[in-house]
Design a protein around this motif. Sequence first.
Motif, PDB file in Angstrom:
ATOM      1  N   LEU A 140       0.865  -1.179   0.000  1.00  4.25           N
ATOM      2  CA  LEU A 140       0.000   0.000   0.000  1.00  4.25           C
ATOM      3  C   LEU A 140       0.900   1.227   0.000  1.00  4.25           C
ATOM      4  O   LEU A 140       1.672   1.439   0.937  1.00  4.25           O
ATOM      5  N   ILE A 141       0.827   1.994  -1.080  1.00  2.00           N
ATOM      6  CA  ILE A 141       1.616   3.221  -1.205  1.00  2.00           C
ATOM      7  C   ILE A 141       0.717   4.404  -0.902  1.00  2.00           C
ATOM      8  O   ILE A 141      -0.279   4.629  -1.593  1.00  2.00           O
ATOM      9  N   PHE A 142       1.058   5.163   0.138  1.00  2.00           N
ATOM     10  CA  PHE A 142       0.287   6.358   0.479  1.00  2.00           C
ATOM     11  C   PHE A 142       1.120   7.572   0.098  1.00  2.00           C
ATOM     12  O   PHE A 142       2.245   7.750   0.573  1.00  2.00           O
ATOM     13  N   VAL A 143       0.564   8.415  -0.782  1.00  2.00           N
ATOM     14  CA  VAL A 143       1.283   9.564  -1.318  1.00  2.00           C
ATOM     15  C   VAL A 143       0.877  10.821  -0.548  1.00  2.00           C
ATOM     16  O   VAL A 143      -0.308  11.136  -0.426  1.00  2.00           O
ATOM     17  N   ILE A 144       1.876  11.542  -0.030  1.00  4.75           N
ATOM     18  CA  ILE A 144       1.649  12.781   0.707  1.00  4.75           C
ATOM     19  C   ILE A 144       2.314  13.931  -0.040  1.00  4.75           C
ATOM     20  O   ILE A 144       3.500  13.855  -0.393  1.00  4.75           O
ATOM     21  N   ASP A 145       1.551  14.993  -0.296  1.00  4.59           N
ATOM     22  CA  ASP A 145       2.082  16.173  -0.972  1.00  4.59           C
ATOM     23  C   ASP A 145       2.916  16.972   0.034  1.00  4.59           C
ATOM     24  O   ASP A 145       2.373  17.567   0.965  1.00  4.59           O
ATOM     25  N   SER A 146       4.235  16.998  -0.165  1.00  2.00           N
ATOM     26  CA  SER A 146       5.118  17.665   0.791  1.00  2.00           C
ATOM     27  C   SER A 146       5.008  19.184   0.734  1.00  2.00           C
ATOM     28  O   SER A 146       5.430  19.879   1.667  1.00  2.00           O
ATOM     29  N   GLN A 147       4.428  19.725  -0.349  1.00  2.00           N
ATOM     30  CA  GLN A 147       4.304  21.172  -0.495  1.00  2.00           C
ATOM     31  C   GLN A 147       2.979  21.696   0.026  1.00  2.00           C
ATOM     32  O   GLN A 147       2.701  22.885  -0.063  1.00  2.00           O
ATOM     33  N   ASP A 148       2.155  20.818   0.576  1.00  2.78           N
ATOM     34  CA  ASP A 148       0.844  21.198   1.088  1.00  2.78           C
ATOM     35  C   ASP A 148       0.808  20.936   2.594  1.00  2.78           C
ATOM     36  O   ASP A 148       1.696  20.295   3.152  1.00  2.78           O
ATOM     37  N   ASP A 149      -0.237  21.415   3.249  1.00  5.62           N
ATOM     38  CA  ASP A 149      -0.428  21.108   4.668  1.00  5.62           C
ATOM     39  C   ASP A 149      -0.786  19.626   4.776  1.00  5.62           C
ATOM     40  O   ASP A 149      -1.832  19.197   4.287  1.00  5.62           O
ATOM     41  N   TYR A 150       0.082  18.853   5.409  1.00  8.49           N
ATOM     42  CA  TYR A 150      -0.079  17.399   5.385  1.00  8.49           C
ATOM     43  C   TYR A 150      -0.738  16.833   6.635  1.00  8.49           C
ATOM     44  O   TYR A 150      -0.689  15.629   6.859  1.00  8.49           O
ATOM     45  N   MET A 151      -1.350  17.665   7.454  1.00 12.86           N
ATOM     46  CA  MET A 151      -2.006  17.153   8.661  1.00 12.86           C
ATOM     47  C   MET A 151      -3.202  16.259   8.310  1.00 12.86           C
ATOM     48  O   MET A 151      -3.399  15.199   8.900  1.00 12.86           O
ATOM     49  N   GLU A 152      -3.997  16.702   7.349  1.00  9.24           N
ATOM     50  CA  GLU A 152      -5.142  15.884   6.923  1.00  9.24           C
ATOM     51  C   GLU A 152      -4.658  14.579   6.291  1.00  9.24           C
ATOM     52  O   GLU A 152      -5.250  13.510   6.497  1.00  9.24           O
ATOM     53  N   ALA A 153      -3.570  14.670   5.529  1.00  9.72           N
ATOM     54  CA  ALA A 153      -3.016  13.468   4.900  1.00  9.72           C
ATOM     55  C   ALA A 153      -2.526  12.480   5.954  1.00  9.72           C
ATOM     56  O   ALA A 153      -2.715  11.261   5.810  1.00  9.72           O
ATOM     57  N   LEU A 154      -1.922  12.969   7.018  1.00  9.94           N
ATOM     58  CA  LEU A 154      -1.445  12.087   8.084  1.00  9.94           C
ATOM     59  C   LEU A 154      -2.603  11.404   8.793  1.00  9.94           C
ATOM     60  O   LEU A 154      -2.513  10.219   9.167  1.00  9.94           O
ATOM     61  N   ALA A 155      -3.694  12.137   8.981  1.00  6.32           N
ATOM     62  CA  ALA A 155      -4.878  11.538   9.607  1.00  6.32           C
ATOM     63  C   ALA A 155      -5.454  10.428   8.721  1.00  6.32           C
ATOM     64  O   ALA A 155      -5.820   9.343   9.209  1.00  6.32           O
ATOM     65  N   ARG A 156      -5.507  10.676   7.411  1.00  4.92           N
ATOM     66  CA  ARG A 156      -6.005   9.654   6.484  1.00  4.92           C
ATOM     67  C   ARG A 156      -5.031   8.469   6.409  1.00  4.92           C
ATOM     68  O   ARG A 156      -5.466   7.318   6.316  1.00  4.92           O
ATOM     69  N   LEU A 157      -3.739   8.760   6.469  1.00  2.45           N
ATOM     70  CA  LEU A 157      -2.738   7.688   6.467  1.00  2.45           C
ATOM     71  C   LEU A 157      -2.940   6.775   7.669  1.00  2.45           C
ATOM     72  O   LEU A 157      -2.939   5.547   7.530  1.00  2.45           O
ATOM     73  N   HIS A 158      -3.122   7.370   8.848  1.00  3.72           N
ATOM     74  CA  HIS A 158      -3.300   6.564  10.061  1.00  3.72           C
ATOM     75  C   HIS A 158      -4.550   5.698   9.963  1.00  3.72           C
ATOM     76  O   HIS A 158      -4.517   4.500  10.292  1.00  3.72           O
ATOM     77  N   LEU A 159      -5.645   6.286   9.502  1.00  5.51           N
ATOM     78  CA  LEU A 159      -6.894   5.531   9.371  1.00  5.51           C
ATOM     79  C   LEU A 159      -6.727   4.383   8.383  1.00  5.51           C
ATOM     80  O   LEU A 159      -7.139   3.242   8.653  1.00  5.51           O
ATOM     81  N   THR A 160      -6.110   4.667   7.243  1.00  7.69           N
ATOM     82  CA  THR A 160      -5.929   3.653   6.205  1.00  7.69           C
ATOM     83  C   THR A 160      -5.045   2.505   6.687  1.00  7.69           C
ATOM     84  O   THR A 160      -5.379   1.329   6.503  1.00  7.69           O
ATOM     85  N   VAL A 161      -3.925   2.843   7.302  1.00  9.25           N
ATOM     86  CA  VAL A 161      -2.975   1.824   7.744  1.00  9.25           C
ATOM     87  C   VAL A 161      -3.578   0.929   8.822  1.00  9.25           C
ATOM     88  O   VAL A 161      -3.453  -0.302   8.777  1.00  9.25           O
ATOM     89  N   THR A 162      -4.255   1.534   9.791  1.00  8.84           N
ATOM     90  CA  THR A 162      -4.812   0.729  10.890  1.00  8.84           C
ATOM     91  C   THR A 162      -5.916  -0.192  10.405  1.00  8.84           C
ATOM     92  O   THR A 162      -5.983  -1.367  10.813  1.00  8.84           O
ATOM     93  N   ARG A 163      -6.765   0.294   9.516  1.00  5.18           N
ATOM     94  CA  ARG A 163      -7.835  -0.561   8.980  1.00  5.18           C
ATOM     95  C   ARG A 163      -7.248  -1.673   8.120  1.00  5.18           C
ATOM     96  O   ARG A 163      -7.684  -2.829   8.197  1.00  5.18           O
ATOM     97  N   ALA A 164      -6.274  -1.334   7.273  1.00  7.23           N
ATOM     98  CA  ALA A 164      -5.687  -2.332   6.379  1.00  7.23           C
ATOM     99  C   ALA A 164      -4.939  -3.400   7.176  1.00  7.23           C
ATOM    100  O   ALA A 164      -4.986  -4.587   6.831  1.00  7.23           O
ATOM    101  N   TYR A 165      -4.260  -2.996   8.232  1.00  2.00           N
ATOM    102  CA  TYR A 165      -3.475  -3.949   9.022  1.00  2.00           C
ATOM    103  C   TYR A 165      -4.379  -4.962   9.724  1.00  2.00           C
ATOM    104  O   TYR A 165      -4.001  -6.137   9.879  1.00  2.00           O
ATOM    105  N   LYS A 166      -5.562  -4.531  10.134  1.00  2.00           N
ATOM    106  CA  LYS A 166      -6.498  -5.454  10.778  1.00  2.00           C
ATOM    107  C   LYS A 166      -6.971  -6.533   9.811  1.00  2.00           C
ATOM    108  O   LYS A 166      -7.237  -7.661  10.203  1.00  2.00           O
ATOM    109  N   VAL A 167      -7.053  -6.169   8.530  1.00  2.00           N
ATOM    110  CA  VAL A 167      -7.507  -7.120   7.512  1.00  2.00           C
ATOM    111  C   VAL A 167      -6.356  -8.009   7.043  1.00  2.00           C
ATOM    112  O   VAL A 167      -6.514  -9.222   6.866  1.00  2.00           O
ATOM    113  N   ASN A 168      -5.173  -7.416   6.846  1.00  2.00           N
ATOM    114  CA  ASN A 168      -4.037  -8.152   6.282  1.00  2.00           C
ATOM    115  C   ASN A 168      -2.746  -7.659   6.930  1.00  2.00           C
ATOM    116  O   ASN A 168      -2.269  -6.566   6.637  1.00  2.00           O
TER     117      ASN A 168
END
Length: 399
Positions: A140-168
Motif C-alpha cells: 500500500l503506497i500512500f502519497v503525501i504532498d510535501s508542499q501542502d499542509d499534510y495534517m489531513e493526509a497524516l490523519a487519512r494515512l493513520h486511518l488507512t494503515v490501521t484498517r488495512a493492518y487489521k484485515v491483512n
Amino acid sequence: MSQVLGKPQPQDADEEEEEEEDELVGLADYGDGPDSSDADPDSGTEEGVLDFSDPFSTEVKPRILLMGLRRSGKSSIQKVVFHKMSPNETLFLESTNKICREDVSNSSFVNFQIWDFPGQIDFFDPTFDYEMIFRGTGALIFVIDSQDDYMEALARLHLTVTRAYKVNTDINFEVFIHKVDGLSDDHKIETQRDIHQRANDDLADAGLEKIHLSFYLTSIYDHSIFEAFSKVVQKLIPQLPTLENLLNIFISNSGIEKAFLFDVVSKIYIATDSTPVDMQTYELCCDMIDVVIDISCIYGLKEDGAGTPYDKESTAIIKLNNTTVLYLKEVTKFLALVCFVREESFERKGLIDYNFHCFRKAIHEVFEVRMKVVKSRKVQNRLQKKKGATPNGTPRVLL
C-alpha cells in the motif's frame, strides 16, 4: 519503449499447458491469459470475474494500492513510471474520479496490479467493502504532498494503515513524501523527519508500534520515484535474497564496483548487490538503458521494422571520463545486468564475461523452480474456478 518490445498475445488454455517457453521471462507469462482471473471484464464471460480473495492471483500478481488525498500526485506517478509520460505532460491530467486498475505485466518482468484510488472516495464507508481489497494486497503506497499542509493526509494515512493492518498483517506500508523537487535540501530533511515522527507517534498512541512504515522522498522530475518504486517492488519478489546473493558473488569474483538487475521496460531495478546504492550511479544506469533501447530502435531493427530492440545479442559498453566503464548485458528478454567497472578491472573482460555466463545460468535456474510452482498452482486454480468458488471458499465478485 513498451510498445516496441511488444505485448504477448494470450493463448488458449490447451496451448498454454502444452507449449513451453524456451527463454526465461520471469513471472510475466503467468496470470494474464484468457484463463486468468484478470481477463477482460467487458467480455461478458466467466473470465470477467475478479477474485479479490484468490490467494493464487495475489501470489503470482501482487496488488499495489496507490492512495492519498486529491492532487497529491498518484496518477502522475503511475503515468511517469509505467507509461513513459513526460513529467511536464502530467500537468494536464484530469483528477481521478474512479478506481483505476491496471495490470503491469504486458511487456515487463515486473508483474503486478496497480490500483489508483481517487482521493475523494471514502472507501471506509459502510457501503464499501474495503476488506476485500486489502485482503489481497501486497503493498500500500500512500502519497503525501510535501508542499501542502499534510495534517489531513497524516490523519487519512493513520486511518488507512490501521484498517488495512487489521484485515491483512502482511501488507507492506510505503509512504511517498512527494513533490520534494520544490523544496530545499534542508526543508526536505525537516519535512521527512516531521512526517516520520508524527506518523509513528500516531501508531504508538494506538498501540500499533509493530506496524512498520517505510518513507521515501520522491519527485517525478528526477529518478527518485523510480528508485522508490524499485524498493517497493523488490519486497514483492520472493527470490530477492537469492538474487542479491548471486550478484554479490558475481561482483566479488569479477572486480566490479556495483551491479544492478534492471527491468528494461520500467527501469525499476529488481535487485542489486549489498553495497550502498548511490543515486548518481542509479541515474547513469537508467540513462544507459534509454540510450541502448533508443539507438536499437533507430538502427537495430530491420528495414521492415521487424525484430525487437532488445534481445539475446544486446550488449553495450560506455567509458566515462572518470576511469569508470558502464557495461550492460542481456539476462532475459525483460532483464538487463548493468555494471560499474573500473578501467583496470575491465581489462579482464574475458573473466567478467565468463562469470556473467555463470550468473545468467544461475538466474535461469532460480526462476525455473518458481515457474514450475506457478504452473502447478495455475492448474489447481483453474480446477477451483470450475467449481464456482475461490480456494478458500469465498464467492467470486463481479467487476
